[in-house]
Design an enzyme around this catalytic site. Structure first.
Site, PDB file in Angstrom:
ATOM      1  N   GLU A 205       8.551  -8.074  12.453  1.00 42.43           N
ATOM      2  CA  GLU A 205       7.743  -9.297  12.516  1.00 42.43           C
ATOM      3  C   GLU A 205       8.576 -10.469  13.017  1.00 42.43           C
ATOM      4  OE1 GLU A 205       6.360  -8.986   8.492  1.00 42.43           O
ATOM      5  OE2 GLU A 205       5.229  -7.210   9.075  1.00 42.43           O
TER       6      GLU A 205
ATOM      7  N   GLY B  76       1.695  -2.297   7.508  1.00 41.00           N
ATOM      8  CA  GLY B  76       0.499  -3.036   7.110  1.00 41.00           C
ATOM      9  C   GLY B  76      -0.795  -2.474   7.654  1.00 41.00           C
TER      10      GLY B  76
ATOM     11  N   HIS C  12      13.656  -7.676  11.005  1.00 43.98           N
ATOM     12  CA  HIS C  12      12.334  -7.089  10.754  1.00 43.98           C
ATOM     13  C   HIS C  12      11.472  -7.226  12.013  1.00 43.98           C
ATOM     14  CE1 HIS C  12       8.364  -6.369   9.116  1.00 43.98           C
ATOM     15  NE2 HIS C  12       8.976  -5.739   8.124  1.00 43.98           N
TER      16      HIS C  12
ATOM     17  N   ASN D  33       9.758  -6.026   0.280  1.00 46.52           N
ATOM     18  CA  ASN D  33       9.781  -7.139   1.222  1.00 46.52           C
ATOM     19  C   ASN D  33       8.476  -7.900   1.003  1.00 46.52           C
ATOM     20  OD1 ASN D  33       9.789  -8.896   3.357  1.00 46.52           O
ATOM     21  ND2 ASN D  33       9.603  -7.331   4.956  1.00 46.52           N
TER      22      ASN D  33
ATOM     23  N   SER E  34       3.663   1.170   5.210  1.00 47.71           N
ATOM     24  CA  SER E  34       2.570   1.690   4.373  1.00 47.71           C
ATOM     25  C   SER E  34       3.056   2.707   3.347  1.00 47.71           C
ATOM     26  CB  SER E  34       1.444   2.275   5.232  1.00 47.71           C
ATOM     27  OG  SER E  34       0.910   1.283   6.086  1.00 47.71           O
TER      28      SER E  34
ATOM     29  N   LYS F 264       7.494 -10.582   2.241  1.00 49.29           N
ATOM     30  CA  LYS F 264       7.027 -11.320   3.432  1.00 49.29           C
ATOM     31  C   LYS F 264       6.595 -12.725   3.000  1.00 49.29           C
ATOM     32  CE  LYS F 264       6.032  -6.923   5.529  1.00 49.29           C
ATOM     33  NZ  LYS F 264       5.250  -6.138   6.475  1.00 49.29           N
TER      34      LYS F 264
ATOM     35  N   GLU G 140      11.338   1.454  10.405  1.00 56.23           N
ATOM     36  CA  GLU G 140       9.962   1.020  10.199  1.00 56.23           C
ATOM     37  C   GLU G 140       9.172   1.122  11.504  1.00 56.23           C
ATOM     38  OE1 GLU G 140       9.794  -1.732   6.500  1.00 56.23           O
ATOM     39  OE2 GLU G 140       9.970  -2.955   8.290  1.00 56.23           O
TER      40      GLU G 140
HETATM   41  P1  13P Z   1       3.846  -2.377   4.474  1.00 55.15           P
HETATM   42  O1  13P Z   1       4.438  -1.580   3.338  1.00 55.15           O
HETATM   43  O2  13P Z   1       2.915  -3.446   4.020  1.00 55.15           O
HETATM   44  O3  13P Z   1       3.274  -1.488   5.540  1.00 55.15           O
HETATM   45  O4  13P Z   1       5.065  -3.175   5.148  1.00 55.15           O
HETATM   46  C1  13P Z   1       6.211  -2.482   5.454  1.00 55.15           C
HETATM   47  C2  13P Z   1       7.251  -3.455   5.858  1.00 55.15           C
HETATM   48  O5  13P Z   1       7.151  -4.090   6.882  1.00 55.15           O
HETATM   49  C3  13P Z   1       8.396  -3.652   4.955  1.00 55.15           C
HETATM   50  O6  13P Z   1       9.385  -4.398   5.554  1.00 55.15           O
END
Ligand code: 13P
Length: 250
Positions: free
Chosen positions: A96, A172, A94, A9, A212, A11, A166
């Site tokens: 976010e 992150g 997601h 992903n 992560s 982002k 997640e």
């Molecule tokens: P990270 O791997 O950067 O923690 O992000 C995970 C994520 O949100 C994947 O959709």
């Protein structure tokens, strides 16, 4: 258990002008991987990503879609538009987007149904905040997210949906859920699926872990019986790291 899928992903990272070469790099680096390899990119990167992945084992996904077919929705992108380009996967719900873009369990359900109707494979994200985990309501909350996401979706279609667990506190932050914490929730999700559909088909669902995930912890996480892959943020932006995670499936 379900088919192993490792999806990146991106982002809001990478430029359209960097995408073609980067996806070519991913194609090379992930050759021989024993799992499905997917790059989910910003809308504006999809065209060069698809071009670069053409004829290879790498599949391309979007990070969102709209649940309506078409019309007066300025700035939105429909399932038909994505399919028309050759997009195969789409991330839905997601955390976010739930946090910053008013995504709700209801819109997640509408988007999941639309994606299925149009032949896109949805990657539906669920997860709890640190406060929710500390309050001891993680599994109750995840069960609600799953039940609402799958509302009205028949078993034959449901199996096509990939679920990504997640934990929001692990995204992150460099703070990975331990493999036991991740397995506990992914196993719980499979129980909810068994309840919603059937005991026998629950093992056929693909359940990913995300948060992560990196080369150093991927093998341990994916060795767990209920974790069938990963949804990778930061580490999907470096081809060697992303490839190492796909190889960890072995
Ligand atoms: P990270 O791997 O950067 O923690 O992000 C995970 C994520 O949100 C994947 O959709």
């Amino acid at each position: 258990m379900g088919k192993y899928i490792v999806a990146g992903n991106w982002k809001m990272n990478k430029l359209p002008s960097e995408t073609y070469n980067y996806v070519k790099e991913v194609v090379e680096a992930t050759k021989g991987s024993k799992c499905e390899v997917v790059c989910c990119t910003p809308f504006v990167c999809l065209a060069p990503a698809i071009e670069a992945a053409k004829g290879s084992h790498v599949k391309i996904g979007a990070e969102n879609l709209h649940f309506e077919d078409k019309g007066a929705f300025t700035g939105e992108v429909s399932a038909d538009m994505l399919r028309d380009m050759g997009v195969e996967y789409v991330i839905i719900g997601h955390s976010e987007r739930r946090q910053y873009n008013n995504e709700t369990d209801e819109t997640v359900n509408l988007k999941t149904k639309k994606a299925l109707e149009k032949g896109l494979i949805p990657i539906v994200c669920v997860g709890e905040t640190l406060e929710q985990r500390e309050a001891g309501i993680t599994m109750d909350l995840i069960a609600i997210q799953i039940k609402k996401a799958f509302a009205g979706i028949p078993a034959a279609d449901a199996k096509k949906v990939i679920i990504a667990y997640e934990p929001i506190w692990a995204i992150g932050t460099g703070k990975t859920a331990t493999s036991d914490q991740a397995e506990e929730v992914c196993g719980g999700i499979r129980k909810v699926i068994a309840e919603l559909y059937c005991e026998k088909c629950a093992p056929e669902f693909t359940i990913q872990y995300g948060g992560s995930m990196k080369p150093s912890n991927a093998a341990e996480l994916m060795s767990k019986p209920d974790i069938d892959g990963g949804l990778i943020g930061g580490a999907s932006l470096v081809a060697a790291d992303f490839a190492a995670i796909t190889k960890a499936v072995e």
